[in-house]
Scaffold this active site. Structure first.
Site, mmCIF file in Angstrom:
data_model
loop_
_atom_site.group_PDB
_atom_site.id
_atom_site.type_symbol
_atom_site.label_atom_id
_atom_site.label_comp_id
_atom_site.label_asym_id
_atom_site.label_seq_id
_atom_site.Cartn_x
_atom_site.Cartn_y
_atom_site.Cartn_z
ATOM 1 N N LEU A 45 52.810 -6.028 111.151
ATOM 2 C CA LEU A 45 52.301 -5.085 111.184
ATOM 3 C C LEU A 45 50.722 -5.685 111.993
ATOM 4 O O LEU A 45 50.161 -6.808 111.768
ATOM 5 C CB LEU A 45 50.963 -5.145 109.960
ATOM 6 C CG LEU A 45 50.020 -4.787 108.848
ATOM 7 C CD1 LEU A 45 49.835 -3.312 108.861
ATOM 8 C CD2 LEU A 45 48.788 -5.507 108.210
ATOM 9 N N HIS A 46 50.654 -5.214 113.056
ATOM 10 C CA HIS A 46 49.821 -5.245 114.470
ATOM 11 C C HIS A 46 49.004 -4.182 115.447
ATOM 12 O O HIS A 46 48.490 -4.989 116.181
ATOM 13 C CB HIS A 46 51.093 -5.773 115.740
ATOM 14 C CG HIS A 46 51.467 -5.371 116.043
ATOM 15 N ND1 HIS A 46 53.069 -5.054 115.618
ATOM 16 C CD2 HIS A 46 51.896 -4.939 117.530
ATOM 17 C CE1 HIS A 46 53.593 -4.115 116.968
ATOM 18 N NE2 HIS A 46 52.509 -3.785 117.389
ATOM 19 N N ARG A 47 49.632 -3.272 114.486
ATOM 20 C CA ARG A 47 49.552 -2.094 115.965
ATOM 21 C C ARG A 47 47.864 -1.745 115.571
ATOM 22 O O ARG A 47 47.458 -2.021 114.774
ATOM 23 C CB ARG A 47 49.922 -0.725 115.740
ATOM 24 C CG ARG A 47 49.835 -0.019 116.386
ATOM 25 C CD ARG A 47 50.516 0.399 117.273
ATOM 26 N NE ARG A 47 51.240 0.469 117.097
ATOM 27 C CZ ARG A 47 52.206 0.283 118.600
ATOM 28 N NH1 ARG A 47 52.381 0.276 119.320
ATOM 29 N NH2 ARG A 47 54.075 0.185 118.384
ATOM 30 N N ASP A 97 55.097 -0.548 111.534
ATOM 31 C CA ASP A 97 53.685 -0.444 112.594
ATOM 32 C C ASP A 97 53.922 -0.741 113.650
ATOM 33 O O ASP A 97 53.420 0.140 115.042
ATOM 34 C CB ASP A 97 52.417 -0.253 112.367
ATOM 35 C CG ASP A 97 51.638 -1.903 112.334
ATOM 36 O OD1 ASP A 97 52.679 -2.628 113.078
ATOM 37 O OD2 ASP A 97 50.417 -1.714 112.555
#
Length: 354
Positions: free
Chosen positions: A202-204, A276
């Site tokens: 999860l980083h977008r 993501d």
């Protein structure tokens, strides 16, 4: 032929691990590597060079932080100076980061031919900085190495059939890397789950910069962790900071960022991938894992078409339902969608022929 390669982020290190090897093995080619410093955490950068055997960068620019414009501008200034000193015959860039765009623009302004690996990808979401980077990079590139036929089709629709640029479908170098390093995969230190967990990244920015989206995703992950299977999250430092700042509580198994060989181990032993990321969607496919993607669009539409991947956006209920439906489902690559692991050798051979 001297090739100046620009890298700066995790996916680019992984791609360079096989492409740089192929370049060095191809007679008539030499390579100078420039690391912009975009990923500056040791676990996000140095470890990849150590694990993957990438030659140490000839130039380390140490540029990170700040806004997109600030970072890209500083990179443009520094990369231009390197190009003036090195006088390369071609500049090679990967993917869609700020490092990619800065390298491509600096080269184009100096009339150095640009080679773009992973060209032609489109999410059709102009709110994504990556989409802007990849479109502009393609427009100034003279050789566009595409990973799929979908990427070729995208460029043809944008008018590349009437341009002098070379557009070639060589396959995806990420598959080369995955297959090459699969036998060297190592379990993360201190990790005690053996299989069946749900690997999550999860980083977008579209998720982490939107409190409502991030809150919905965290809530979904908590529910999945409680009722479906353990959720394991190698947490990007920026994501960790945003979650803390918003006062959210993620009840999953959060671990430090891992190197590529540890990531392969996690992929191999997971029961599902929830992400993501762009690259992780493909990595899941390479190792036969179903993927649930927490985005509204994906560049890898062929994975949707073959049923390996499902898009759920940031909708809490859809994320939970998709996790329940897809956990432990096996995915088979019947049609070699990404070239079968020969992309790097095709790229090096073509560069040598120019």
């Amino acid at each position: 032929m001297k090739i100046l390669t620009i890298i700066g982020a995790r996916p680019q290190f992984i791609k360079a691990s096989v492409v740089s090897k192929a370049i060095l093995e191809q007679p008539g080619l030499s390579e100078v590597i420039v690391h912009t410093g975009q990923h500056f955490d040791a676990n996000m950068s140095d470890i990849f060079f150590d694990q993957l055997g990438i030659p140490k960068p000839h130039h380390q620019l140490d540029i990170h932080g700040g806004t997109h414009g600030d970072m890209t501008g500083r990179m443009l200034i520094e990369i231009e100076q390197v190009m003036l000193a090195e006088k390369p015959d071609r500049v090679l860039v990967y993917g869609d980061t700020n490092s990619t765009l800065a390298g491509a623009l600096a080269a184009a302004k100096l009339h150095i031919p640009v080679v773009h690996i992973e060209a032609g990808l489109r999410s059709f979401n102009m709110r994504m900085p990556e989409e802007i980077n990849r479109i502009l990079t393609d427009q100034v590139s003279e050789v566009l190495f595409c990973p799929t036929q979908t990427a070729i089709d995208n460029l043809q629709r944008e008018g590349f059939t009437s341009k002098s640029a070379q557009v070639l479908n060589v396959g995806d170098v990420m598959q080369d890397s995955a297959l090459f390093f699969a036998q060297r995969a190592t379990i993360p230190e201190g990790f005690d789950l053996k299989s069946g967990f749900i690997l999550t990244t999860l980083h977008r920015a579209e998720n982490t910069d939107d409190p409502l989206r991030l809150g919905a995703i965290v809530s979904a992950l908590n529910e999945i962790h409680k009722t479906v299977a353990p959720v394991v999250v190698p947490m990007h430092p920026r994501t960790r900071g945003v979650i803390a700042k918003l006062g959210l509580v993620l009840e999953a198994r959060v671990i430090a960022p891992v190197g590529y060989l540890e990531m392969i181990w996690l992929l191999q032993h997971s029961g599902l991938v929830l992400t993501d990321s762009g690259g992780v969607q493909k990595e899941a496919f390479f190792f036969g894992k179903a993927c649930v993607t927490m985005r509204d669009q994906t560049e890898w539409v062929e994975l949707l078409s073959c049923g390996a991947n499902v898009l759920v956006g940031a909708d809490r209920d859809q994320i939970v339902a998709a996790a329940r439906q897809n956990v432990n489902r096996v995915v088979i690559d019947d049609n070699q969608l990404y070239g079968g692991g020969q992309a790097a050798s095709r790229i090096a051979a073509h560069l040598a022929s120019l």
